[in-house]
Enzyme design. Structure first.
Site, PDB file in Angstrom:
ATOM      1  N   ASP A  49       0.834  -1.201   0.000  1.00  0.00           N
ATOM      2  CA  ASP A  49       0.000   0.000   0.000  1.00  0.00           C
ATOM      3  C   ASP A  49       0.865   1.248   0.000  1.00  0.00           C
ATOM      4  OD1 ASP A  49      -2.820   1.232   0.571  1.00  0.00           O
ATOM      5  OD2 ASP A  49      -1.454   2.193   1.991  1.00  0.00           O
ATOM      6  N   TYR A  54       2.508  10.483  -0.584  1.00  0.00           N
ATOM      7  CA  TYR A  54       3.590  10.119   0.330  1.00  0.00           C
ATOM      8  C   TYR A  54       4.931  10.584  -0.253  1.00  0.00           C
ATOM      9  CZ  TYR A  54       0.223   6.878   2.527  1.00  0.00           C
ATOM     10  OH  TYR A  54      -0.869   6.324   3.149  1.00  0.00           O
ATOM     11  N   LYS A 215       8.172   0.728  23.382  1.00  0.00           N
ATOM     12  CA  LYS A 215       9.498   1.352  23.461  1.00  0.00           C
ATOM     13  C   LYS A 215       9.478   2.743  24.076  1.00  0.00           C
ATOM     14  CE  LYS A 215       9.402   3.004  18.649  1.00  0.00           C
ATOM     15  NZ  LYS A 215      10.037   2.830  17.323  1.00  0.00           N
ATOM     16  N   ARG A 227      10.205   7.527  16.029  1.00  0.00           N
ATOM     17  CA  ARG A 227       9.213   8.310  15.297  1.00  0.00           C
ATOM     18  C   ARG A 227       8.792   9.560  16.066  1.00  0.00           C
ATOM     19  NH1 ARG A 227       4.451   5.029  12.534  1.00  0.00           N
ATOM     20  NH2 ARG A 227       6.335   4.198  11.575  1.00  0.00           N
TER      21      ARG A 227
END
Length: 332
Positions: A49, A54, A215, A227
C-alpha cells in the site's frame, strides 16, 4: 502468511500488508527501503500500500522500483489519490481532472499498467460525489484499476457512495482507517455499515504509531531516532499518545504479551486482526527485522480472557468517538 478476502470481493490480500507512508522516499534510505520490501516478500506479504501524496510521489517511485522484478500477477498493489501533488488548485482533491491525471502519474511511478486497488485518500467535500465516482468508474473500466476503495470515510459517506458504485458497475470494496487497540473510532458506526455493504477494512497504524511496541516509557524522553522525535515521520499523529497516562497503561500490556508468547508489537497487530471486518493490517518498517517480528502476528488467535485483560488495561485511554474519524484537514 494467511490471506483474507477484501470485503465481499473475490480479491485475496495478505493478512499483513506492507505500507510505506513515512518511510520510503523520506525517513528511510533507499537501500534500507529495498531491504524492507525484500523482507516483506520473503515473509509472504503480497499486498503493498502506498499513495501519491507520500513523500511527494517518491514513495510510489521507490516501491515501484523495489517490486519491478517481481511477478506482477502475484502482487496486490494499492495506491491513493486526494492530497496535493502540485501547486495548482486542481492538483488535489477528488475532481475528475485530478483523478484522471493522478492515476497516470501513479502508474508511471509504480512501473505498472494497473493497480489492484485505487483509493480515495479522504472524502472531498468540494467535489460532487457523483463526479468522483464517475471518474473512478472510468479508471476501472479503462483497466487502470481493478477495484475502488476509500480511506477514513465515515459510515454516512460509505452509504452514499456505495449505491453510486453499484450503478456504475464498479466494485467499492474497502476502507482504510486508523485502527488499534487504543484507537477504536470505527467500531461504533463504520464497521457495522461496512459489514452491511460488504466493505473490508485495511487498517493503518495498528501499533498506534509504534507506541504499542512498548518502546516509549512514561517519564522518559523518546529514544533517539524514534518516530516521536522525527518531524518528517508523522510526529503529529503520535503526539496524541505521548503522555504518561497512556504510556503507563501500555506498559501493562507487556506481561499480557509475554503470557501469549508474543512481543508487544505482535500483540498489537494480532489484536486488530481479531476483528472479522479487518481484511489486512498495514505495517511499516525502517529495518527488515521489524517486518520479521510483525509477521509473527499472522494466524494468532487471542482468547476471550486475554482480550478482556487487554481491555481492562487500556479502557480508560481508548478513543471510541466516531466523530474523530480523520477529517480532510488531517493527513496520514
Amino acid at each position: 502468511m494467511e490471506f483474507r478476502h477484501l470485503g465481499r470481493s473475490g480479491l485475496m490480500v495478505s493478512e499483513i500488508s506492507y505500507g510505506n507512508w513515512i518511510t520510503h522516499g523520506s525517513q528511510v534510505e533507499e537501500d534500507a527501503a529495498f531491504a524492507c520490501v525484500r523482507a516483506a516478500l520473503d515473509a509472504g506479504i503480497t499486498t503493498f500500500d502506498t499513495a501519491d501524496g507520500y513523500a511527494a510521489g517518491r514513495a510510489e517511485d521507490v516501491l515501484g522500483r523495489a517490486l519491478q522484478n517481481e511477478r506482477r500477477e502475484s502482487l496486490e498493489i494499492f495506491t491513493k489519490v486526494y492530497w496535493p501533488t502540485g501547486p495548482s488548485r486542481n492538483n488535489r482533491g477528488l475532481s475528475r481532472k485530478h483523478i484522471m491525471e493522478s492515476i497516470n502519474g501513479s502508474l508511471r511511478r509504480l512501473r505498472t499498467d494497473y493497480v489492484d486497488l485505487y483509493q480515495a485518500h479522504r472524502y472531498d467535500n468540494s467535489t460532487p460525489l457523483e463526479e468522483t465516482m464517475e471518474a473512478f468508474a472510468d479508471v476501472v473500466h479503462s483497466g487502470k484499476a481493478h477495484y475502488i476503495g476509500v480511506s477514513e470515510w465515515t459510515a454516512a459517506q460509505l452509504r452514499a457512495a456505495y449505491p453510486l458504485a453499484r450503478e456504475l458497475h464498479i466494485p467499492l470494496i474497502s476502507n482504510q482507517p486508523q485502527y488499534s487497540l487504543l484507537w477504536r473510532v470505527i467500531e461504533a458506526e463504520v464497521v457495522p455499515a461496512s459489514e452491511e455493504l460488504g466493505i473490508g477494512q485495511i487498517v493503518w497504524s495498528p501499533m498506534a504509531q509504534g507506541v504499542l511496541s512498548g518502546k516509549y516509557l512514561p517519564g522518559q524522553p523518546p529514544p533517539a531516532g524514534s518516530r516521536a522525535t522525527d518531524e518528517k515521520s508523522g510526529k503529529g499523529f503520535i503526539s496524541r499518545f505521548m503522555n504518561d497516562d497512556v504510556l503507563t497503561r501500555v506498559q501493562q500490556l507487556k506481561p499480557l504479551a509475554e503470557q501469549a508468547g508474543l512481543s508487544m508489537a505482535q500483540l498489537a497487530v494480532a489484536w486488530v486482526l481479531q476483528n472479522p471486518n479487518v481484511s489486512s493490517a498495514i505495517i511499516g518498517a525502517s529495518r527488515p527485522e521489524q517486518v520479521h517480528d510483525n509477521v509473527k502476528a499472522v494466524g494468532v488467535k487471542l482468547d476471550a480472557d486475554l482480550l478482556k485483560a487487554i481491555d481492562d488495561a487500556v479502557e480508560p485511554i481508548v478513543e471510541r468517538n466516531p466523530a474523530k474519524t480523520e477529517s480532510p484537514a488531517q493527513r496520514p
